[in-house]
Design an enzyme around this catalytic site. Structure first.
Site, PDB file in Angstrom:
ATOM      1  N   THR A  27       0.402  -0.995  -0.427  1.00 60.16           N
ATOM      2  CA  THR A  27       0.226   0.082  -0.563  1.00 60.16           C
ATOM      3  C   THR A  27       1.306   1.418   0.065  1.00 60.16           C
ATOM      4  O   THR A  27       1.437   1.005   1.146  1.00 60.16           O
ATOM      5  CB  THR A  27      -0.944  -0.121   1.173  1.00 60.16           C
ATOM      6  OG1 THR A  27      -1.942  -1.025   1.037  1.00 60.16           O
ATOM      7  CG2 THR A  27      -1.299   1.133   1.105  1.00 60.16           C
ATOM      8  N   TYR A 189      -7.022  -8.420   8.490  1.00 60.17           N
ATOM      9  CA  TYR A 189      -8.849  -7.512   7.539  1.00 60.17           C
ATOM     10  C   TYR A 189      -9.972  -8.658   7.361  1.00 60.17           C
ATOM     11  O   TYR A 189      -9.717  -9.611   8.257  1.00 60.17           O
ATOM     12  CB  TYR A 189      -8.097  -7.024   5.956  1.00 60.17           C
ATOM     13  CG  TYR A 189      -6.952  -6.231   5.979  1.00 60.17           C
ATOM     14  CD1 TYR A 189      -7.339  -4.780   6.513  1.00 60.17           C
ATOM     15  CD2 TYR A 189      -5.628  -6.315   5.951  1.00 60.17           C
ATOM     16  CE1 TYR A 189      -6.550  -3.687   7.294  1.00 60.17           C
ATOM     17  CE2 TYR A 189      -5.196  -5.835   6.055  1.00 60.17           C
ATOM     18  CZ  TYR A 189      -5.156  -4.000   6.753  1.00 60.17           C
ATOM     19  OH  TYR A 189      -4.712  -2.873   6.222  1.00 60.17           O
TER      20      TYR A 189
HETATM   21  C1  LIG Z   1       4.210   0.353   2.925  1.00 57.95           C
HETATM   22  C2  LIG Z   1       3.814  -1.897   3.125  1.00 57.95           C
HETATM   23  C3  LIG Z   1       2.920  -1.369   2.772  1.00 57.95           C
HETATM   24  C4  LIG Z   1       1.990  -2.988   2.562  1.00 57.95           C
HETATM   25  N1  LIG Z   1       1.135  -2.692   1.941  1.00 57.95           N
HETATM   26  C5  LIG Z   1       0.778  -4.054   1.936  1.00 57.95           C
HETATM   27  C6  LIG Z   1      -0.254  -4.653   1.151  1.00 57.95           C
HETATM   28  O1  LIG Z   1      -0.654  -3.731   0.526  1.00 57.95           O
HETATM   29  N2  LIG Z   1      -1.300  -5.728   1.204  1.00 57.95           N
HETATM   30  C7  LIG Z   1      -0.676  -6.658   1.680  1.00 57.95           C
HETATM   31  O2  LIG Z   1      -0.808  -7.772   1.733  1.00 57.95           O
HETATM   32  N3  LIG Z   1       0.775  -6.699   2.602  1.00 57.95           N
HETATM   33  C8  LIG Z   1       1.152  -5.007   2.867  1.00 57.95           C
HETATM   34  N4  LIG Z   1       2.437  -4.844   3.258  1.00 57.95           N
HETATM   35  C9  LIG Z   1       2.411  -6.466   3.534  1.00 57.95           C
HETATM   36  C10 LIG Z   1       3.918  -6.763   2.472  1.00 57.95           C
HETATM   37  O3  LIG Z   1       3.300  -7.570   1.819  1.00 57.95           O
HETATM   38  C11 LIG Z   1       5.477  -7.683   3.585  1.00 57.95           C
HETATM   39  O4  LIG Z   1       3.902  -9.100   3.720  1.00 57.95           O
HETATM   40  C12 LIG Z   1       6.274  -7.084   4.532  1.00 57.95           C
HETATM   41  O5  LIG Z   1       6.352  -5.913   4.338  1.00 57.95           O
HETATM   42  C13 LIG Z   1       6.846  -7.842   4.773  1.00 57.95           C
HETATM   43  O6  LIG Z   1       8.195  -8.636   4.073  1.00 57.95           O
HETATM   44  P1  LIG Z   1       9.590  -8.027   3.659  1.00 57.95           P
HETATM   45  O7  LIG Z   1      10.368  -8.326   4.970  1.00 57.95           O
HETATM   46  O8  LIG Z   1      10.356  -8.129   2.065  1.00 57.95           O
HETATM   47  O9  LIG Z   1       8.707  -6.629   3.334  1.00 57.95           O
HETATM   48  C14 LIG Z   1       3.114  -3.878   3.449  1.00 57.95           C
HETATM   49  C15 LIG Z   1       3.974  -3.356   4.042  1.00 57.95           C
HETATM   50  C16 LIG Z   1       4.408  -2.374   4.213  1.00 57.95           C
HETATM   51  C17 LIG Z   1       5.998  -2.025   4.130  1.00 57.95           C
END
Ligand SMILES: Cc1cc2nc3c(=O)[nH]c(=O)nc-3n(C[C@H](O)[C@H](O)[C@H](O)COP(=O)(O)O)c2cc1C
Length: 368
Positions: A27, A189
């Protein structure tokens, strides 16, 4: 160590990925104030199109489920037209993109609903606070924060409308040129609120025993796969996350049951959030990945605090078919190349994670 397995092709149902690097849904709140996707979103996603698969940011299926300032929706024609520009840009850059279908349930502030209460499985508020809409005339960078409220308990009619909204949104996603959809069953959610025992205290067919708590998910998957072939539909889950007041009495059994459901429907993949390192999320005490793998015969995308080496190790160890990256994709549009050439990663400026326009969004450079 060799990272070569990350760069091998893989099939997730009917989706053919040229590599195993997936852009996780993020997001970023760059739609317009009416939740219509903008041109800068097309540029942002096209910059990242060389990964095996992009999962779009969470995209609301219905106004009742939308509680995020400038996040996109997919319930009307303007939104479909806006998304078409995004999907065209991704396809022209050689990529593919799924729409992540989202309904926030109890986590919508009344500020987004003309003062009405949000709805959820049971009248239990989320824990913590979230972004309220920007007040008129406020031009500061950050949004005000407000605590979650106690939702009203959903009626059968409310449930039927949510299921129909997912079906319509899936049809709209096809019209907008998406290659498929990911059903957002994670992160507290609406689907997660029904799945997990801490947030679902219903005594009807949708609450109590696990089979009942799975019913909303099952009906949504049925509605979506009526319009999109199951091999182009994925499901994202986070059964061990306790953020925002979530919790389940037995996450392992929940994950196993979800895996069985996804096998029955023949979904393309399950996208499991289960951090293996600390950071954005806490590492779960009892990971459920093994239970999911044992009960599900399709592909698994694993997510949570991976880097290039740990991702390749997971693929080599057959613990996952692909790995998704969230935060690394904010500041590294060329993440695939940086992983391949073992280049350093740029650090994101989180001030612009959820607010702003091009700054901190489309202006991160590729490696010099
Ligand atoms: C800025 C931001 C926005 C995110 N928006 C979503 C989203 O829209 N839908 C979702 O399922 N997870 C969302 N997440 C979670 C990420 O998809 C992911 O699960 C989380 O960042 C952990 O993965 P990473 O360690 O590679 O960052 C968001 C995370 C961040 C940091």
């Amino acid at each position: 160590m060799s990272r070569s397995s990350l760069f091998t092709p893989v099939e997730l149902g009917a989706l053919r990925l040229s590599n195993r690097i997936v852009m996780a849904p993020l997001t970023r709140a760059r739609a317009d104030v009416n939740h219509v996707p903008t041109a800068m979103m097309a540029e942002y996603y096209a910059q990242r199109a060389d990964c095996g698969l992009i999962i779009s940011e969470a995209t609301a299926v219905d106004p009742q489920g939308m509680g995020w300032y400038r996040a996109p929706g997919i319930w009307n024609e303007d939104m479909v037209t806006g998304w078409r520009v995004v999907t065209d840009a991704v396809h022209q850059s050689g990529g593919q993109i799924l729409a992540q279908l989202w309904h926030m349930g109890r986590l919508v502030l009344p500020d987004y609903l003309d003062g009405r209460l949000p709805m959820g499985p049971s009248p239990i508020a989320g824990e913590g606070e979230t972004f309220a809409p920007r007040p008129a005339g406020d031009d500061s960078l950050f949004l005000p924060m407000k605590p979650y409220v106690v939702p009203r308990e959903m009626t059968q009619d409310d449930i039927d409308k949510v299921v129909s909204a997912y079906g319509r949104a899936a049809a709209n996603a096809l019209s907008a040129g998406f290659d498929g959809v990911e059903i957002h069953g994670a992160n507290g959610y609406i689907i997660d609120q029904f799945l997990q025992s801490k947030t679902n205290h219903r005594t009807d067919n949708y609450g109590g025993p696990l089979g009942n708590r799975l019913r909303l998910l099952s009906e949504i998957v049925a509605a979506v796969t009526e319009v999109i072939e199951p091999g182009r539909v994925g499901l994202r889950i986070s059964p061990t996350s306790e953020r925002k007041g979530m919790g389940d009495e037995d996450p392992g059994t929940l994950a196993q049951a979800i895996g069985e459901l996804c096998s029955t429907f023949g979904l393309a993949y399950v996208h499991l959030i289960e951090p293996i390192a600390s950071g954005f999320m806490e590492k779960p005490a009892n990971p459920v990945m093994e239970r999911l793998r044992a009960s599900y015969d399709g592909a698994v995308i694993q997510n949570g605090s991976f880097d290039g080496d740990t991702a390749a190790a997971f693929i080599d160890g057959k613990q996952a078919d692909a790995i998704s990256f969230g935060r690394p994709y904010i500041a590294n549009p060329d993440l695939v190349r940086r992983f391949a050439d073992e280049l350093p990663l740029a650090t994101p400026n989180f001030d612009y994670a959820y607010v702003g326009d091009e700054t901190g969004y489309t202006d991160y450079p590729t490696w010099r």
